[in-house]
Scaffold this motif. Structure first.
Motif, PDB file in Angstrom:
ATOM      1  N   ALA A 196      45.839   4.962  29.922  1.00  0.00           N
ATOM      2  CA  ALA A 196      47.017   4.209  29.867  1.00  0.00           C
ATOM      3  C   ALA A 196      48.408   4.991  29.994  1.00  0.00           C
ATOM      4  O   ALA A 196      49.059   4.521  30.619  1.00  0.00           O
ATOM      5  CB  ALA A 196      47.018   3.087  28.263  1.00  0.00           C
ATOM      6  N   VAL A 197      48.466   6.008  29.683  1.00  0.00           N
ATOM      7  CA  VAL A 197      49.582   6.900  29.526  1.00  0.00           C
ATOM      8  C   VAL A 197      49.767   7.456  30.938  1.00  0.00           C
ATOM      9  O   VAL A 197      50.945   7.310  31.654  1.00  0.00           O
ATOM     10  CB  VAL A 197      49.537   8.107  28.692  1.00  0.00           C
ATOM     11  CG1 VAL A 197      50.570   9.029  28.812  1.00  0.00           C
ATOM     12  CG2 VAL A 197      49.642   7.284  27.059  1.00  0.00           C
ATOM     13  N   GLU A 198      49.017   8.008  31.403  1.00  0.00           N
ATOM     14  CA  GLU A 198      48.875   8.475  32.902  1.00  0.00           C
ATOM     15  C   GLU A 198      49.105   7.428  33.881  1.00  0.00           C
ATOM     16  O   GLU A 198      49.626   7.712  35.167  1.00  0.00           O
ATOM     17  CB  GLU A 198      47.736   9.481  33.079  1.00  0.00           C
ATOM     18  CG  GLU A 198      47.830  10.583  32.086  1.00  0.00           C
ATOM     19  CD  GLU A 198      46.666  11.604  32.351  1.00  0.00           C
ATOM     20  OE1 GLU A 198      46.688  12.662  32.066  1.00  0.00           O
ATOM     21  OE2 GLU A 198      45.792  11.259  33.040  1.00  0.00           O
ATOM     22  N   CYS A 249      53.526  11.959  31.564  1.00  0.00           N
ATOM     23  CA  CYS A 249      52.629  13.077  31.536  1.00  0.00           C
ATOM     24  C   CYS A 249      52.563  13.679  30.310  1.00  0.00           C
ATOM     25  O   CYS A 249      53.535  13.473  29.575  1.00  0.00           O
ATOM     26  CB  CYS A 249      53.170  14.144  32.383  1.00  0.00           C
ATOM     27  SG  CYS A 249      54.347  14.725  32.007  1.00  0.00           S
ATOM     28  N   ILE A 250      51.480  13.789  29.711  1.00  0.00           N
ATOM     29  CA  ILE A 250      51.157  14.225  28.291  1.00  0.00           C
ATOM     30  C   ILE A 250      51.617  15.668  28.185  1.00  0.00           C
ATOM     31  O   ILE A 250      51.245  16.534  28.963  1.00  0.00           O
ATOM     32  CB  ILE A 250      49.796  14.145  27.866  1.00  0.00           C
ATOM     33  CG1 ILE A 250      49.259  12.691  28.017  1.00  0.00           C
ATOM     34  CG2 ILE A 250      49.347  14.688  26.470  1.00  0.00           C
ATOM     35  CD1 ILE A 250      47.704  12.446  28.244  1.00  0.00           C
ATOM     36  N   THR A 251      52.591  15.960  27.238  1.00  0.00           N
ATOM     37  CA  THR A 251      52.819  17.205  26.962  1.00  0.00           C
ATOM     38  C   THR A 251      52.459  17.827  25.511  1.00  0.00           C
ATOM     39  O   THR A 251      52.520  19.201  25.531  1.00  0.00           O
ATOM     40  CB  THR A 251      54.501  17.078  26.877  1.00  0.00           C
ATOM     41  OG1 THR A 251      54.893  16.240  25.732  1.00  0.00           O
ATOM     42  CG2 THR A 251      55.085  16.852  28.150  1.00  0.00           C
ATOM     43  N   ARG A 305      41.956  10.755  14.078  1.00  0.00           N
ATOM     44  CA  ARG A 305      42.856  10.239  14.970  1.00  0.00           C
ATOM     45  C   ARG A 305      43.209  11.156  16.115  1.00  0.00           C
ATOM     46  O   ARG A 305      42.958  12.328  16.166  1.00  0.00           O
ATOM     47  CB  ARG A 305      44.150   9.987  14.117  1.00  0.00           C
ATOM     48  CG  ARG A 305      44.071   8.984  12.782  1.00  0.00           C
ATOM     49  CD  ARG A 305      43.881   7.691  13.350  1.00  0.00           C
ATOM     50  NE  ARG A 305      43.818   6.726  12.311  1.00  0.00           N
ATOM     51  CZ  ARG A 305      42.806   6.041  11.853  1.00  0.00           C
ATOM     52  NH1 ARG A 305      41.601   6.376  12.492  1.00  0.00           N
ATOM     53  NH2 ARG A 305      42.668   5.347  10.985  1.00  0.00           N
ATOM     54  N   VAL A 306      44.035  10.739  17.153  1.00  0.00           N
ATOM     55  CA  VAL A 306      44.663  11.411  18.269  1.00  0.00           C
ATOM     56  C   VAL A 306      46.043  11.118  18.302  1.00  0.00           C
ATOM     57  O   VAL A 306      46.399   9.921  18.022  1.00  0.00           O
ATOM     58  CB  VAL A 306      43.931  11.101  19.582  1.00  0.00           C
ATOM     59  CG1 VAL A 306      43.925   9.524  19.995  1.00  0.00           C
ATOM     60  CG2 VAL A 306      44.462  12.054  20.559  1.00  0.00           C
ATOM     61  N   LEU A 307      46.953  12.125  18.658  1.00  0.00           N
ATOM     62  CA  LEU A 307      48.358  11.908  18.490  1.00  0.00           C
ATOM     63  C   LEU A 307      48.796  12.457  19.707  1.00  0.00           C
ATOM     64  O   LEU A 307      47.993  13.606  20.216  1.00  0.00           O
ATOM     65  CB  LEU A 307      49.044  12.690  17.498  1.00  0.00           C
ATOM     66  CG  LEU A 307      48.969  12.260  16.131  1.00  0.00           C
ATOM     67  CD1 LEU A 307      49.078  13.481  15.031  1.00  0.00           C
ATOM     68  CD2 LEU A 307      50.085  11.125  15.801  1.00  0.00           C
ATOM     69  N   LEU A 308      49.650  11.497  20.553  1.00  0.00           N
ATOM     70  CA  LEU A 308      50.038  12.196  21.988  1.00  0.00           C
ATOM     71  C   LEU A 308      51.485  11.765  22.043  1.00  0.00           C
ATOM     72  O   LEU A 308      51.863  11.122  21.505  1.00  0.00           O
ATOM     73  CB  LEU A 308      49.404  11.228  22.964  1.00  0.00           C
ATOM     74  CG  LEU A 308      47.970  11.205  23.432  1.00  0.00           C
ATOM     75  CD1 LEU A 308      47.476  10.629  24.462  1.00  0.00           C
ATOM     76  CD2 LEU A 308      47.473  12.635  23.637  1.00  0.00           C
ATOM     77  N   PRO A 326      50.200  20.305  33.832  1.00  0.00           N
ATOM     78  CA  PRO A 326      48.835  20.205  33.138  1.00  0.00           C
ATOM     79  C   PRO A 326      48.874  19.765  31.687  1.00  0.00           C
ATOM     80  O   PRO A 326      49.843  19.897  31.169  1.00  0.00           O
ATOM     81  CB  PRO A 326      48.408  21.691  33.148  1.00  0.00           C
ATOM     82  CG  PRO A 326      49.661  22.591  33.034  1.00  0.00           C
ATOM     83  CD  PRO A 326      50.910  21.685  33.821  1.00  0.00           C
ATOM     84  N   ARG A 327      47.637  18.974  31.729  1.00  0.00           N
ATOM     85  CA  ARG A 327      47.404  18.245  30.225  1.00  0.00           C
ATOM     86  C   ARG A 327      47.093  19.386  29.120  1.00  0.00           C
ATOM     87  O   ARG A 327      46.386  20.176  29.456  1.00  0.00           O
ATOM     88  CB  ARG A 327      46.278  17.397  30.287  1.00  0.00           C
ATOM     89  CG  ARG A 327      46.166  16.331  29.265  1.00  0.00           C
ATOM     90  CD  ARG A 327      44.548  15.605  29.180  1.00  0.00           C
ATOM     91  NE  ARG A 327      44.789  14.628  30.327  1.00  0.00           N
ATOM     92  CZ  ARG A 327      43.719  14.015  30.925  1.00  0.00           C
ATOM     93  NH1 ARG A 327      42.600  14.302  30.261  1.00  0.00           N
ATOM     94  NH2 ARG A 327      43.880  13.301  31.906  1.00  0.00           N
TER      95      ARG A 327
END
Length: 239
Positions: A164-166, A171-173, A189-192, A206-207
């Protein structure tokens, strides 16, 4: 918060602390989507004392509770506003935000999980009018050009969140996996953290590999002591 129904948990603390750690500069305006009783915004307001706080919440009872909690915690009305609204519908926001945070419902409507009892908990856990992709879309639209968005999600939904983010041009930092104790093998849990993707032709970011967060150091699953940085942050917040 209510004696029964939705109650704040450690996820709110994790999301707020993650957003503070990811900040490259002090944000002027913050937006909390799916704010529930306002705990994430209260923690961020105390971490960024000059920032304006805008909150959006679907449930009227929780929106009212968030307003009262902001007042009880000394967050002046001049710097905070709670909007009772459904993000599945078009929104007119007053500005673009340097930081947007969300703790969206963790599971799709057609999940195999048994729904929690009570409307408040069901809407907090299971998607209703707005799915995860819609949450991310609204967050992207609300971000300023240099702003950043932070999410927390159940680890089982990590792939869906990343997609959903991409697919929304972000872009994930930063990425973190949250483990309950030091001996747990599977994250809870995951944090983005994500920002607007580079313009066409720019080098793709890059991820990043995930960092590990252990909520309770050691092997005691019943511990009420957080890791050192978490405890220090909570203790340093103005009362």
């Amino acid at each position: 918060q209510a004696r029964r129904g939705y109650r704040a948990n450690t996820d709110s603390q994790l999301l707020a602390l993650f957003a503070v750690r990811c900040a490259e500069k002090t944000p002027d305006a913050l937006l909390d989507i799916g704010a529930a009783n306002g705990l994430v915004s209260i923690l961020l307001a105390k971490s960024f004392p000059a920032a304006k706080m805008h909150l959006i919440e679907l449930q009227a009872t929780l929106a009212d509770r968030a307003r009262r909690n902001l007042v009880l915690n000394g967050i002046a009305e001049a710097r905070s506003f709670v909007l009772h609204a459904d993000i599945a519908r078009p929104l007119e926001l007053p500005c673009r935000y340097d930081l947007v945070v969300s703790n969206p419902p963790y599971y799709p409507r057609d999940t195999w999980r048994v729904p929690p009892k009570g409307t408040e908990k069901q809407l907090a856990h299971l998607e209703s009018s707005a799915d995860l992709a819609r949450f991310v879309c609204v967050m992207r639209e609300a971000l300023s050009e240099s702003g950043y968005a932070c999410f927390i999600q159940d680890f089982s939904e990590q792939e869906r969140l990343v997609a959903a983010v991409e697919s929304n041009g972000l872009c994930i930092t930063h990425c973190a996996h949250v483990f309950h104790t030091s001996v747990d093998a599977e994250p809870l849990r995951v944090l983005l953290c994500a920002r607007h993707a580079p313009r066409s032709g720019a080098e793709r970011v890059p991820r990043p590999p995930p960092t590990r967060i252990e909520l309770h150091p050691g092997d005691d699953a019943a511990s009420v002591t957080y890791d050192g940085d978490h405890e220090a942050w909570l203790l340093a917040l103005p009362r």
